[in-house]
Scaffold this active site. Sequence first.
Site, PDB file in Angstrom:
ATOM      1  N   GLY A 244       0.526   7.798   5.458  1.00  0.00           N
ATOM      2  CA  GLY A 244      -0.414   8.537   4.621  1.00  0.00           C
ATOM      3  C   GLY A 244      -0.098  10.012   4.558  1.00  0.00           C
ATOM      4  O   GLY A 244       1.045  10.431   4.757  1.00  0.00           O
TER       5      GLY A 244
ATOM      6  N   LEU B 174       1.446   1.131   0.312  1.00  0.00           N
ATOM      7  CA  LEU B 174       1.927   2.478   0.611  1.00  0.00           C
ATOM      8  C   LEU B 174       2.535   2.567   2.015  1.00  0.00           C
ATOM      9  O   LEU B 174       1.940   2.140   2.992  1.00  0.00           O
ATOM     10  CB  LEU B 174       0.742   3.450   0.498  1.00  0.00           C
ATOM     11  N   ASP B 175       3.742   3.129   2.099  1.00  0.00           N
ATOM     12  CA  ASP B 175       4.410   3.368   3.387  1.00  0.00           C
ATOM     13  C   ASP B 175       4.703   2.073   4.149  1.00  0.00           C
ATOM     14  O   ASP B 175       4.912   2.096   5.364  1.00  0.00           O
ATOM     15  CB  ASP B 175       3.578   4.305   4.280  1.00  0.00           C
ATOM     16  N   GLN B 176       4.735   0.957   3.435  1.00  0.00           N
ATOM     17  CA  GLN B 176       4.973  -0.322   4.107  1.00  0.00           C
ATOM     18  C   GLN B 176       6.288  -0.968   3.679  1.00  0.00           C
ATOM     19  O   GLN B 176       6.625  -2.045   4.152  1.00  0.00           O
ATOM     20  CB  GLN B 176       3.825  -1.302   3.779  1.00  0.00           C
TER      21      GLN B 176
END
Lengths: 298, 298, 298, 298
Positions: free
Chosen positions: B216, B242-244
């Site tokens: 995040g 997100l961010d995965q």
Amino acid sequence: MSSTVHATFLVAAPDQPGLVARLAGFFYTAGLNIIDAGNHTDVHVEGGPRFFMRMVVDVSGLSAPAASAALGGSSTRAALERAFGDLAQTLSATWSVRYGDQVQRVAILVTKDPACLYDLVLRQRSGELPCEIPLVLSNHPTLEPVAESFRIPFFCLPVTADTKREQEKRILELCRRHHVDLVVLARYMQVLTEEFLNEAPPVINIHHGFLPAFQGAKPYHQAHARGVKMIGATAHYATKDLDQGPIIEQDVARVTHAMGPDEMARTGRDVERVVLSRAVRAHLERRVIVEGRRTIVL
Amino acid sequence: MSSTVHATFLVAAPDQPGLVARLAGFFYTAGLNIIDAGNHTDVHVEGGPRFFMRMVVDVSGLSAPAASAALGGSSTRAALERAFGDLAQTLSATWSVRYGDQVQRVAILVTKDPACLYDLVLRQRSGELPCEIPLVLSNHPTLEPVAESFRIPFFCLPVTADTKREQEKRILELCRRHHVDLVVLARYMQVLTEEFLNEAPPVINIHHGFLPAFQGAKPYHQAHARGVKMIGATAHYATKDLDQGPIIEQDVARVTHAMGPDEMARTGRDVERVVLSRAVRAHLERRVIVEGRRTIVL
Amino acid sequence: MSSTVHATFLVAAPDQPGLVARLAGFFYTAGLNIIDAGNHTDVHVEGGPRFFMRMVVDVSGLSAPAASAALGGSSTRAALERAFGDLAQTLSATWSVRYGDQVQRVAILVTKDPACLYDLVLRQRSGELPCEIPLVLSNHPTLEPVAESFRIPFFCLPVTADTKREQEKRILELCRRHHVDLVVLARYMQVLTEEFLNEAPPVINIHHGFLPAFQGAKPYHQAHARGVKMIGATAHYATKDLDQGPIIEQDVARVTHAMGPDEMARTGRDVERVVLSRAVRAHLERRVIVEGRRTIVL
Amino acid sequence: MSSTVHATFLVAAPDQPGLVARLAGFFYTAGLNIIDAGNHTDVHVEGGPRFFMRMVVDVSGLSAPAASAALGGSSTRAALERAFGDLAQTLSATWSVRYGDQVQRVAILVTKDPACLYDLVLRQRSGELPCEIPLVLSNHPTLEPVAESFRIPFFCLPVTADTKREQEKRILELCRRHHVDLVVLARYMQVLTEEFLNEAPPVINIHHGFLPAFQGAKPYHQAHARGVKMIGATAHYATKDLDQGPIIEQDVARVTHAMGPDEMARTGRDVERVVLSRAVRAHLERRVIVEGRRTIVL
């Protein structure tokens, strides 16, 4: 029923078309499965590009009909090696093989510093280094209790300038008697003679400097005097030229102006242990090919 | 006379005996030389071991009789791909190929931070990144002069919550018109919608945190508050979560209690640039296979 | 009302009791606040232990009565320096001071490689390097467009063996005219004469080898030939002895047998940029004290 | 004649003018020499900037007249501490002191993994860790021979969910009886209760993950599943919130897709050992100040 046994083949040859296909095809035809493979072509070689390959082969299939047929009716390791040798010859390749059920035997040579000795033995005990350690040799009695605590035979062979050749002969004899495949110099503070190195199994040494910088004695003092900001350690095969052998592994640690030579040595000791164990492991897993002054670690 | 052209094949298949031999043998039979090869078998996969291989093949030999014979009388790339596809099918393999004379085209998306943009362009200019950069896209006009100084077309597409879908459509349209093969988010401070990602070419993002820690916003502030002693950056393929997305590359730098979030950010910026450029290079050299949430970088 | 201005004092002295108290007490008595301080005592010095200290002092308090009283009725920077000089003399200390409102001016010398030039300018623009860059000097015209794109004056001063001394004089003259405080050799491929170094401001050089290994030309080729497993870069003050000056910063990157000299150079370029910028930043922030062949980086 | 004894003072206070001068001046006035000092002002703190300082003072001068005079006629350690406490109070500072002739005593808690235990003991034996190790505690008998080989008393205290509180009480009792100053969890595979932590000396734990990523159990399996490219280890003070305590030290190692969880664990073990020993050393040298969730390591 045959249990699983792996054979590791190392091959070096002049580069030529179809090498991967022909080498892998050899085992495919014989019904032997390649478990792991790696190869590298080095174009920066005088005399033309060189090809290197490592293949780990499941040889438990040797007793199956396919192998027997492909290897001329025989399904022995000797037959496999004969057939592979024929292929290698047509490729002008040098090669070697080692079987997983032949556990390698490592002699550790030390003087007084226990750090690398402990480290190697503990890694062997934890299964990280696939070998046996049949004996520890030293020119000093200091580390006998360490060897004792692990129930490893310890031989103390003091040495002077006059007795060097004699002492080295005893080391060689002990290595022969214990079927030693690899000698590791774990901070053994003696230079070995060319005669010894010619007769001995491969010898891996740990140098407590970031070679080629700081060759010779007291590298941490040299590093401190020069004011470097990082120190290192180097594991290499011992050759007749001191600190010039092919490098297997290196690593470094950051130092500052605030560290004297002693604290550098302490910091460096951690690097030495890790570098030496990585090099020994790569050798035991048959990942290292020596090519002139360099190593290929596949 | 044909000049040298390389084709890079990426293959993923359930592990099975003889894979290296059969894949390498395919090209050997066709008289095509394998320049570089790497493979890996992953045994830690649900549903059984998986095999991955990358082969760089010299396809300038396609015009020779051997190739034509092996490929059913035709020596086109289409014929090669058809024949390889047949082999892949018998192996239940997924695969792809890309030719060295098809230079990949990369769109760079930025917001206001120039560091990664400069870094990517300079590496492309120095020949380190084998690609073209036909356009730079941004939601802010700030970096137009940078793109200008390299004579790269710059498109400013401001965005609000209301216009997001519209703006993304314009990005997709510009990517199509410029035949973009890869989108790089070089500190583009906008979350992309699932719809965009479904329609876009592959998207690589740089996250200024050592994922999965500090997901995040404001990762350096998070890192400072938690008192970590190292910070990092992560390059990954963008996915709807997100961010995965699958991680391609990571690296870290040491920090101390003496650094505030700003100095951490400054230190981290060096890590971000190096990590992003390594990831983009690996993608452009066709070294990356995505397997579930992980990447295999051969 | 006075705005905040910092003065950075660097002190080196023979070690003796009470140094921290007396140096810190000097500013305390004058009502000047020490914002940041660091010190180090080096016991590994011939001739006895040496003490080093860096103090960042808020001198905006100079106009207050306390300062004026403590400095003999005057509250100028000259008065402060005179009083501090008196203290230093009683401690047999050498010292220097620099004020934060005197922005340092850096001349960058280059030849053809743009990587370090771009890197330094971008860091200066982002505020990471607290300096001005009034000019770029080169013996080749190659990088003029880069300087142009940042609107930095560029001077091309070609050089031959015959014109070396003449060319160096022109460099010195340009440095004087532009009030240059620091010269950075950002891959400037010329050896500087002792005469030049004697007259020039401090000169920081980046060497693309892990000194003291691989001195001289083509360090990556040397590293490849020796088969090392890590390469590095070294930022140091230039002295008359080539590659022998006091080291400010070093770092390394891992390489493998699979990398030729060119790929080593590419990998090394990232290390060079980071190492050079860290060294320049440390110098600009007045963190570096040269002590013989070594540096203390406080 | 008094021999040399060092006292290490740690101070934390709200930032205010003249702190360095007043703290250093205290010892100067008493004729006590500061051997080593470090300080840091943290401006990123809610409630205003905080100042931290570590001073190593030669207290062998306590018997000299200057000390006696400055400390109100008495030259005992108690008098020194009383006077320093008075100063600290005027500065609203918290502080502590420890003397070099009071060797700290460390209890090591283990379960079955010998790596960290061997590492700590060997470093203590080599003089790297300035402490005594009066006992090893475990919930399993596995490592008794290791403790035996170093002649360290070993206590086996098995534990179940039902006996946990009882077992912890026995640990506390043994720590008290052996005058333990620090408890080190060297891969002790039990969560400690808040009650235990409230009564115990400081407890340092090694977590085999790069916190805050991969908290909880089996971090290497988590890391493998997420496909990260680096793994790490974290040494922190144990608090009631599992894996949330203030971090003292971290480090990482690079991993690849080719490593399964087991090889990651093997690689990580080297990181764990180094990180844990660095953290313990920093604590023993009195370099660590806990400030909320963070540590200041001076």
